[in-house]
Motif scaffolding. Structure first.
Motif, PDB file in Angstrom:
ATOM      1  N   ARG A  25       0.835  -1.200   0.000  1.00  0.00           N
ATOM      2  CA  ARG A  25       0.000   0.000   0.000  1.00  0.00           C
ATOM      3  C   ARG A  25       0.873   1.254   0.000  1.00  0.00           C
ATOM      4  N   LEU A  26       0.326   2.319  -0.565  1.00  0.00           N
ATOM      5  CA  LEU A  26       1.016   3.598  -0.538  1.00  0.00           C
ATOM      6  C   LEU A  26       0.722   4.311   0.769  1.00  0.00           C
ATOM      7  N   GLU A  27       1.715   5.043   1.231  1.00  0.00           N
ATOM      8  CA  GLU A  27       1.521   5.896   2.398  1.00  0.00           C
ATOM      9  C   GLU A  27       2.016   7.279   2.045  1.00  0.00           C
ATOM     10  N   SER A  28       1.227   8.291   2.358  1.00  0.00           N
ATOM     11  CA  SER A  28       1.587   9.659   2.024  1.00  0.00           C
ATOM     12  C   SER A  28       0.894  10.622   2.982  1.00  0.00           C
ATOM     13  N   LYS A  29       1.537  11.765   3.223  1.00  0.00           N
ATOM     14  CA  LYS A  29       0.898  12.796   4.047  1.00  0.00           C
ATOM     15  C   LYS A  29      -0.181  13.535   3.260  1.00  0.00           C
ATOM     16  N   PHE A  30      -0.180  13.317   1.913  1.00  0.00           N
ATOM     17  CA  PHE A  30      -1.203  13.926   1.072  1.00  0.00           C
ATOM     18  C   PHE A  30      -2.298  12.903   0.760  1.00  0.00           C
ATOM     19  N   LYS A  31      -3.430  13.376   0.333  1.00  0.00           N
ATOM     20  CA  LYS A  31      -4.538  12.461   0.036  1.00  0.00           C
ATOM     21  C   LYS A  31      -4.185  11.572  -1.152  1.00  0.00           C
ATOM     22  N   LEU A  32      -4.694  10.355  -1.127  1.00  0.00           N
ATOM     23  CA  LEU A  32      -4.490   9.406  -2.213  1.00  0.00           C
ATOM     24  C   LEU A  32      -5.713   9.398  -3.116  1.00  0.00           C
ATOM     25  N   VAL A  33      -5.450   9.504  -4.427  1.00  0.00           N
ATOM     26  CA  VAL A  33      -6.534   9.570  -5.411  1.00  0.00           C
ATOM     27  C   VAL A  33      -6.349   8.451  -6.418  1.00  0.00           C
ATOM     28  N   TYR A  34      -7.433   7.818  -6.816  1.00  0.00           N
ATOM     29  CA  TYR A  34      -7.345   6.760  -7.822  1.00  0.00           C
ATOM     30  C   TYR A  34      -7.054   7.378  -9.192  1.00  0.00           C
ATOM     31  N   LEU A  35      -6.252   6.668  -9.987  1.00  0.00           N
ATOM     32  CA  LEU A  35      -5.907   7.169 -11.315  1.00  0.00           C
ATOM     33  C   LEU A  35      -7.128   7.275 -12.229  1.00  0.00           C
ATOM     34  N   SER A  36      -8.188   6.574 -11.894  1.00  0.00           N
ATOM     35  CA  SER A  36      -9.425   6.688 -12.673  1.00  0.00           C
ATOM     36  C   SER A  36     -10.001   8.102 -12.607  1.00  0.00           C
ATOM     37  N   GLY A 149      -2.633 -10.926  -9.914  1.00  0.00           N
ATOM     38  CA  GLY A 149      -3.341 -11.598 -11.006  1.00  0.00           C
ATOM     39  C   GLY A 149      -3.211 -10.959 -12.361  1.00  0.00           C
ATOM     40  N   ILE A 150      -2.724  -9.717 -12.415  1.00  0.00           N
ATOM     41  CA  ILE A 150      -2.559  -9.042 -13.700  1.00  0.00           C
ATOM     42  C   ILE A 150      -1.185  -9.397 -14.239  1.00  0.00           C
ATOM     43  N   LYS A 151      -1.091 -10.443 -15.021  1.00  0.00           N
ATOM     44  CA  LYS A 151       0.204 -10.954 -15.470  1.00  0.00           C
ATOM     45  C   LYS A 151       0.632 -10.397 -16.821  1.00  0.00           C
ATOM     46  N   THR A 152      -0.288  -9.839 -17.588  1.00  0.00           N
ATOM     47  CA  THR A 152       0.048  -9.410 -18.941  1.00  0.00           C
ATOM     48  C   THR A 152       0.115  -7.888 -19.022  1.00  0.00           C
ATOM     49  N   GLU A 153      -0.585  -7.308 -19.974  1.00  0.00           N
ATOM     50  CA  GLU A 153      -0.497  -5.866 -20.186  1.00  0.00           C
ATOM     51  C   GLU A 153      -1.269  -5.089 -19.124  1.00  0.00           C
ATOM     52  N   SER A 154      -0.759  -3.891 -18.833  1.00  0.00           N
ATOM     53  CA  SER A 154      -1.398  -3.020 -17.838  1.00  0.00           C
ATOM     54  C   SER A 154      -2.416  -2.123 -18.536  1.00  0.00           C
ATOM     55  N   ASN A 155      -3.599  -2.638 -18.789  1.00  0.00           N
ATOM     56  CA  ASN A 155      -4.628  -1.822 -19.429  1.00  0.00           C
ATOM     57  C   ASN A 155      -5.345  -0.963 -18.396  1.00  0.00           C
ATOM     58  N   PHE A 156      -6.327  -0.199 -18.847  1.00  0.00           N
ATOM     59  CA  PHE A 156      -6.988   0.753 -17.947  1.00  0.00           C
ATOM     60  C   PHE A 156      -7.735   0.051 -16.816  1.00  0.00           C
ATOM     61  N   ASN A 157      -8.218  -1.153 -17.051  1.00  0.00           N
ATOM     62  CA  ASN A 157      -8.907  -1.893 -15.988  1.00  0.00           C
ATOM     63  C   ASN A 157      -7.987  -2.121 -14.793  1.00  0.00           C
ATOM     64  N   PHE A 158      -6.671  -2.233 -15.081  1.00  0.00           N
ATOM     65  CA  PHE A 158      -5.707  -2.368 -13.996  1.00  0.00           C
ATOM     66  C   PHE A 158      -5.274  -0.998 -13.478  1.00  0.00           C
ATOM     67  N   ILE A 159      -4.934  -0.094 -14.387  1.00  0.00           N
ATOM     68  CA  ILE A 159      -4.402   1.215 -13.993  1.00  0.00           C
ATOM     69  C   ILE A 159      -5.392   2.004 -13.140  1.00  0.00           C
ATOM     70  N   LYS A 160      -6.671   1.885 -13.431  1.00  0.00           N
ATOM     71  CA  LYS A 160      -7.662   2.669 -12.683  1.00  0.00           C
ATOM     72  C   LYS A 160      -7.771   2.249 -11.219  1.00  0.00           C
ATOM     73  N   THR A 161      -7.209   1.081 -10.865  1.00  0.00           N
ATOM     74  CA  THR A 161      -7.256   0.621  -9.472  1.00  0.00           C
ATOM     75  C   THR A 161      -6.090   1.163  -8.653  1.00  0.00           C
ATOM     76  N   LEU A 162      -5.135   1.831  -9.316  1.00  0.00           N
ATOM     77  CA  LEU A 162      -3.962   2.359  -8.623  1.00  0.00           C
ATOM     78  C   LEU A 162      -4.247   3.743  -8.053  1.00  0.00           C
ATOM     79  N   GLN A 163      -3.610   4.034  -6.933  1.00  0.00           N
ATOM     80  CA  GLN A 163      -3.749   5.351  -6.318  1.00  0.00           C
ATOM     81  C   GLN A 163      -2.459   6.144  -6.478  1.00  0.00           C
TER      82      GLN A 163
END
Length: 228
Positions: A25-36, A149-163
């Motif tokens: 998990r990410l930790e930051s003093k600033f708010k975390l926002v999803y890339l979506s 579980g995301i073993k192949t390409e990093s499409n938007f379905n994966f990227i949008k889950t990142l903060q």
């Protein structure tokens, strides 16, 4: 009898179990926002027979430098996406290794192994976004998420889950300016290092009274003959 081997802690490349379970998990003093909330995929797609043979085509995004390299010959046999100025271009295959860049051209095309994104610049600076996405610890965060579980390409379905940590815009710009200043200092020091090394070589050459090599002498002699 069992043999015990001591391994130094500093030699362990990965020791945290969270990484291998995909729970990093990410930790930051600033708010975390999803890339979506920041990125929106651009889906303007063309087929090879629709290509104008003029618009530049992306060759690659180097890992070492967040820039787009273009093909020498404008031709393709694959479907492509249109990429416009200030789009974020992501290599779906090498996203977790930092293959990310801002498009500086008015328009280019990229194969469907890439994905261009329209960036919501109301709350994020483009340069700041690239700095964070290419930062080592953030790439570790991406890699940990891929393990789930995301073993192949990093499409938007994966990227949008990142903060991503999101400071206020003025703080983002300050961070970018400071880093650019540090990079400029590094470049200046590298230039100075080369100058000093050249100076050392010249000093040794003069101090030891070294003569030019036979090859250089022969080349000079040949030059004189040709002039005559």
């Amino acid at each position: 009898m069992s043999k015990v081997q001591i391994v130094w802690f500093r030699d362990l490349v990965r020791w945290d179990t969270e990484y291998f379970t995909g729970n990093h998990r990410l930790e930051s003093k600033f708010k975390l926002v999803y890339l979506s909330e920041i990125l929106n995929p651009r889906k303007e797609r063309i087929k090879p027979n629709e290509y104008d043979r003029i618009t530049p085509i992306v060759s690659k995004i180097p890992f070492s430098n967040p820039s787009i390299e273009l093909r020498k010959e404008p031709k393709t046999k694959m479907d492509m996406y249109a990429v416009y100025k200030n789009d974020l271009l992501v290599s779906n295959i090498n996203f977790h290794q930092g293959a990310i860049a801002i498009c500086r051209e008015n328009k280019v095309f990229a194969s469907t192994h890439y994905q261009p994104y329209i960036v919501n610049t109301d709350n994020i600076d483009l340069e700041f976004l690239v700095l964070v996405l290419r930062q080592n610890s953030y790439q570790e965060y991406i890699s940990a998420k891929k393990i789930r579980g995301i073993k192949t390409e990093s499409n938007f379905n994966f990227i949008k889950t990142l903060q991503i940590p999101l400071p206020p815009l003025e703080v983002q710009k300050q961070i970018v300016a400071q880093i650019q200043s540090l990079k400029a200092q590094i470049k200046a020091l590298q230039v100075e290092e080369k100058r000093l090394k050249d100076e050392i070589e010249a000093y040794i050459y003069i101090a030891l009274g070294l003569e030019k090599s036979k090859k250089q002498k022969d080349k000079r002699s040949l030059s004189c003959v040709l002039k005559i």
